[in-house]
Design an enzyme around this catalytic site. Structure first.
Site, PDB file in Angstrom:
ATOM      1  N   GLY A  16       0.720  -1.241   0.333  1.00  0.00           N
ATOM      2  CA  GLY A  16      -0.023   0.136   0.034  1.00  0.00           C
ATOM      3  C   GLY A  16       0.751   1.186   0.130  1.00  0.00           C
ATOM      4  O   GLY A  16       0.629   2.273  -0.652  1.00  0.00           O
ATOM      5  N   CYS A  43       3.102  -8.958   2.649  1.00  0.00           N
ATOM      6  CA  CYS A  43       2.781  -9.841   1.645  1.00  0.00           C
ATOM      7  C   CYS A  43       3.997 -10.603   0.830  1.00  0.00           C
ATOM      8  O   CYS A  43       4.235 -11.620   0.916  1.00  0.00           O
ATOM      9  CB  CYS A  43       2.053  -8.918   0.618  1.00  0.00           C
ATOM     10  SG  CYS A  43       1.591 -10.316  -0.803  1.00  0.00           S
ATOM     11  N   CYS A  48       1.970 -13.773   1.943  1.00  0.00           N
ATOM     12  CA  CYS A  48       1.345 -14.430   1.018  1.00  0.00           C
ATOM     13  C   CYS A  48       2.316 -15.102  -0.008  1.00  0.00           C
ATOM     14  O   CYS A  48       1.861 -16.040  -0.522  1.00  0.00           O
ATOM     15  CB  CYS A  48       0.071 -13.709   0.460  1.00  0.00           C
ATOM     16  SG  CYS A  48       0.507 -11.817   0.041  1.00  0.00           S
ATOM     17  N   LYS A  51       4.452 -17.668   1.533  1.00  0.00           N
ATOM     18  CA  LYS A  51       3.485 -18.854   1.924  1.00  0.00           C
ATOM     19  C   LYS A  51       3.048 -19.551   0.716  1.00  0.00           C
ATOM     20  O   LYS A  51       2.909 -20.791   1.076  1.00  0.00           O
ATOM     21  CB  LYS A  51       2.346 -18.100   2.791  1.00  0.00           C
ATOM     22  CG  LYS A  51       1.442 -19.218   3.318  1.00  0.00           C
ATOM     23  CD  LYS A  51       0.417 -18.450   4.283  1.00  0.00           C
ATOM     24  CE  LYS A  51      -0.491 -17.401   3.578  1.00  0.00           C
ATOM     25  NZ  LYS A  51      -1.254 -16.431   4.392  1.00  0.00           N
ATOM     26  N   ALA A 115      10.889   5.381  11.165  1.00  0.00           N
ATOM     27  CA  ALA A 115      10.289   6.787  11.057  1.00  0.00           C
ATOM     28  C   ALA A 115       9.034   6.610  12.220  1.00  0.00           C
ATOM     29  O   ALA A 115       8.316   5.882  12.269  1.00  0.00           O
ATOM     30  CB  ALA A 115       9.917   7.081   9.862  1.00  0.00           C
ATOM     31  N   GLY A 177      -7.499 -21.106  14.649  1.00  0.00           N
ATOM     32  CA  GLY A 177      -8.558 -21.709  13.888  1.00  0.00           C
ATOM     33  C   GLY A 177      -8.801 -20.797  12.427  1.00  0.00           C
ATOM     34  O   GLY A 177      -9.730 -21.084  11.819  1.00  0.00           O
ATOM     35  N   TYR A 179      -7.380 -18.475   9.062  1.00  0.00           N
ATOM     36  CA  TYR A 179      -6.821 -19.123   7.737  1.00  0.00           C
ATOM     37  C   TYR A 179      -5.149 -19.383   7.724  1.00  0.00           C
ATOM     38  O   TYR A 179      -4.788 -20.068   7.147  1.00  0.00           O
ATOM     39  CB  TYR A 179      -7.117 -18.184   6.559  1.00  0.00           C
ATOM     40  CG  TYR A 179      -6.506 -16.726   6.511  1.00  0.00           C
ATOM     41  CD1 TYR A 179      -5.288 -16.463   5.839  1.00  0.00           C
ATOM     42  CD2 TYR A 179      -7.271 -15.571   7.208  1.00  0.00           C
ATOM     43  CE1 TYR A 179      -4.571 -15.287   5.863  1.00  0.00           C
ATOM     44  CE2 TYR A 179      -6.502 -14.433   7.231  1.00  0.00           C
ATOM     45  CZ  TYR A 179      -5.454 -14.325   6.522  1.00  0.00           C
ATOM     46  OH  TYR A 179      -4.710 -13.078   6.426  1.00  0.00           O
ATOM     47  N   GLU A 183      -3.688 -22.834   7.112  1.00  0.00           N
ATOM     48  CA  GLU A 183      -2.711 -22.707   5.861  1.00  0.00           C
ATOM     49  C   GLU A 183      -1.330 -23.276   6.193  1.00  0.00           C
ATOM     50  O   GLU A 183      -0.863 -24.466   5.564  1.00  0.00           O
ATOM     51  CB  GLU A 183      -2.331 -21.340   5.383  1.00  0.00           C
ATOM     52  CG  GLU A 183      -3.535 -20.952   4.386  1.00  0.00           C
ATOM     53  CD  GLU A 183      -3.414 -19.370   3.891  1.00  0.00           C
ATOM     54  OE1 GLU A 183      -3.788 -19.030   2.853  1.00  0.00           O
ATOM     55  OE2 GLU A 183      -2.512 -18.689   4.729  1.00  0.00           O
ATOM     56  N   GLY A 263      -3.945 -14.557  15.305  1.00  0.00           N
ATOM     57  CA  GLY A 263      -4.369 -13.373  14.862  1.00  0.00           C
ATOM     58  C   GLY A 263      -3.349 -12.383  14.657  1.00  0.00           C
ATOM     59  O   GLY A 263      -2.012 -12.627  14.904  1.00  0.00           O
ATOM     60  N   ASP A 304      -3.260  -2.740   6.155  1.00  0.00           N
ATOM     61  CA  ASP A 304      -3.619  -3.434   7.619  1.00  0.00           C
ATOM     62  C   ASP A 304      -3.672  -2.578   8.568  1.00  0.00           C
ATOM     63  O   ASP A 304      -4.574  -2.954   9.772  1.00  0.00           O
ATOM     64  CB  ASP A 304      -2.865  -4.601   7.608  1.00  0.00           C
ATOM     65  CG  ASP A 304      -3.020  -5.732   6.617  1.00  0.00           C
ATOM     66  OD1 ASP A 304      -3.883  -5.453   5.654  1.00  0.00           O
ATOM     67  OD2 ASP A 304      -2.392  -6.732   6.652  1.00  0.00           O
ATOM     68  N   THR A 312      -3.819  -7.574   0.468  1.00  0.00           N
ATOM     69  CA  THR A 312      -2.810  -6.859  -0.118  1.00  0.00           C
ATOM     70  C   THR A 312      -3.403  -6.146  -1.222  1.00  0.00           C
ATOM     71  O   THR A 312      -3.194  -4.818  -1.213  1.00  0.00           O
ATOM     72  CB  THR A 312      -1.508  -7.813  -0.814  1.00  0.00           C
ATOM     73  OG1 THR A 312      -1.046  -8.330   0.660  1.00  0.00           O
ATOM     74  CG2 THR A 312      -0.464  -6.943  -1.392  1.00  0.00           C
ATOM     75  N   HIS A 436     -16.453 -27.967 -20.494  1.00  0.00           N
ATOM     76  CA  HIS A 436     -16.307 -29.621 -20.297  1.00  0.00           C
ATOM     77  C   HIS A 436     -15.025 -30.305 -20.626  1.00  0.00           C
ATOM     78  O   HIS A 436     -14.685 -29.799 -21.928  1.00  0.00           O
ATOM     79  CB  HIS A 436     -17.541 -30.199 -20.673  1.00  0.00           C
ATOM     80  CG  HIS A 436     -17.525 -31.627 -20.200  1.00  0.00           C
ATOM     81  ND1 HIS A 436     -17.833 -32.058 -18.886  1.00  0.00           N
ATOM     82  CD2 HIS A 436     -17.299 -32.734 -20.803  1.00  0.00           C
ATOM     83  CE1 HIS A 436     -17.902 -33.255 -18.905  1.00  0.00           C
ATOM     84  NE2 HIS A 436     -17.553 -33.838 -20.125  1.00  0.00           N
ATOM     85  N   GLU A 441     -17.126 -26.021 -14.232  1.00  0.00           N
ATOM     86  CA  GLU A 441     -18.201 -26.060 -14.821  1.00  0.00           C
ATOM     87  C   GLU A 441     -19.533 -26.304 -14.080  1.00  0.00           C
ATOM     88  O   GLU A 441     -20.715 -25.983 -14.368  1.00  0.00           O
ATOM     89  CB  GLU A 441     -18.457 -27.090 -16.002  1.00  0.00           C
ATOM     90  CG  GLU A 441     -18.368 -28.756 -15.472  1.00  0.00           C
ATOM     91  CD  GLU A 441     -18.284 -29.533 -16.481  1.00  0.00           C
ATOM     92  OE1 GLU A 441     -19.272 -29.737 -17.373  1.00  0.00           O
ATOM     93  OE2 GLU A 441     -17.196 -30.208 -16.621  1.00  0.00           O
TER      94      GLU A 441
END
Length: 457
Positions: A16, A43, A48, A51, A115, A177, A179, A183, A263, A304, A312, A436, A441
């Protein structure tokens, strides 16, 4: 001459902050940016990107097994943790160099220093005590892992340290518990560790659709991960390299690693925000308005650290919108509505829109759900199923939510998100001819809604 050294000074070199600095400079602003660690932020450096590289690495263990069902004779595979981490480090260094080079090409002055704020227009660089005056200041310092306090909590590592472990543990206990916990439990399991996941709540991934959470939990258990819910870590004791983990259910587990994936909190501590007149929220976040502006007119915040949506791509959008608004004469609000996301559990999740519980709280809905064995697992014989789920408003027929669990769910949800963002109806999905044979699908071939649950209005 201006009383300011810069039109904009950015604190934090994550996605960001870097985007805001570059765009502001492209609009002609004099921009400086300070980063105390490495450019790229959570990130790129410790989130991410590394990871997902570890997720890829861990998934090969099943690929070797599955290949036999398709006629391949695979010799006994061997995994080298040190080689993986070295390769990961090279890629992260490459990405960091790109971030820094792009800032330099845009004309942004880089300060590799911590800073802190002195007042609404002044920052101090800790490396040599130099003070800088800026007309506008942007805080983009991201978040940091939170570890609860309990006996021996200092023996646990966080997601930050997971990417630089000297060796892969044989046994691991993962706390949490959400993500990140799920992961890393999948990564460790796929790389050969014996994993116990401990969560104090009743169900994993509770912020996601309940069917998604339940489906992924079942598949994680099939892969051999021990999952203990309504249980927490009571304490950790170390004896050399061995950790003894006491649980609140009275049991213990031996491990070489305890990961506290419990967290993340906004990274605002020690920035001098209060000194500059910026009050923090309950979780330590920086409150901002729809323009990412704080109550102090010269100070803004994105990413964040604001605790809005911790993603991100959202931080990048916020940084870009801020720069266009303040320096480009293009007033722009970041859009936080209907943001798709992918979770790289194993199987992975792709999701956008309302959960079933959220949608039912707003009105009458139809639920379309399918679970099936994907073609990938027919010849391999692997007992893994996919989940596809659509949530549809009964009155408008708009698709309110799309939830996928299974191989390539993240890739699928990006395309589905375009349709949902445009307001597609269930009939728009139905009119789309299926590709297919693919798993995706199923999204356009589900025709029969589930029966209404007992007692539904």
């Amino acid at each position: 001459m201006s009383d300011f050294d810069f039109d904009l000074f950015v604190i934090g070199g994550g996605s960001g902050g870097v985007r805001a600095a570059r765009i502001a400079a492209n609009h002609g602003a004099r921009v400086g940016i300070a980063e105390e660690y490495r450019f790229g932020g959570t990130c790129v450096i410790r989130g991410c990107v590394p990871k997902k590289l570890l997720v890829y690495a861990s998934s090969f263990s099943e690929s070797f097994e599955d290949a036999e069902g398709f006629g391949w004779h695979v010799p006994e595979p061997r995994f080298d943790w040190a080689r993986l981490i070295a390769s990961k480090d090279l890629e992260i260094a490459r990405l960091e160099e790109i971030y820094a080079r792009n800032l330099d090409l845009a004309g942004v002055e880089i300060f590799r220093s911590r800073a802190t704020l002195i007042d609404p227009h002044t920052v101090e660089l800790s490396t040599h005590g130099h003070r800088i005056r800026a007309k506008h200041i942007l805080i983009a310092t991201g978040g940091r892992p939170f570890v609860p306090d309990f006996p021996g909590s200092h023996h646990a590592v966080t997601s930050n340290e997971m990417f630089d472990l000297p060796r892969l543990p044989e046994r691991a206990v993962v706390m949490g518990g959400g993500y990140i916990a799920c992961e890393f439990a999948g990564i460790l399991n796929g790389l050969g560790a014996t994993v116990t996941l401990v969560y104090r709540g009743k169900r994993l991934l509770r912020s996601f659709d309940a069917d998604l959470g339940a489906h992924v939990t079942d598949e994680m258990r099939k892969k051999g991960i021990e999952i203990l819910t309504e249980t927490d870590v009571a304490g950790i004791e170390r004896d050399g390299e061995r950790l003894t983990v006491a649980l609140t259910n009275g049991e213990t587990r031996e491990a070489g690693l305890v990961l506290a994936a419990t967290g993340r909190v906004p990274n605002t501590e020690g920035l001098g925000l209060e000194r500059a007149g910026v009050s923090l929220g309950r979780r330590g976040e920086i409150p901002v308005d729809e323009w990412s502006q704080t109550a102090v007119p010269s100070i803004f915040a994105v990413g964040d650290v604001t605790d809005r949506l911790q993603l991100t791509p959202v931080a990048i959008r916020e940084g870009h919108a801020f720069a266009d608004t303040v320096f480009g004469a293009q007033p722009t609000r970041a859009d936080h509505v209907l943001v798709a996301t992918a979770i790289f559990t194993q199987p992975e999740i792709g999701t956008i829109g309302l959960t079933e519980a959220q949608a039912r709280a707003e009105g009458q809905v139809e639920i379309y759900r399918s679970t099936f064995r994907p073609m990938l697992h027919t010849l391999s014989g692997r007992d893994e199923r996919m989940l596809m789920k659509l949530i549809v408003a009964k009155d408008t027929r708009r698709v309110l939510g799309v939830h996928i669990a299974g191989h390539a769910a993240g890739e699928m949800i990006q395309m589905a998100a375009i349709a949902v963002k445009m307001g597609a109806t269930k009939e728009d999905f139905d009119r789309t001819v299926a590709v297919h044979p693919t798993a995706s699908e199923e999204l356009v071939t589900m025709r029969t809604p589930l029966p209404e649950p007992a007692g539904a209005a």
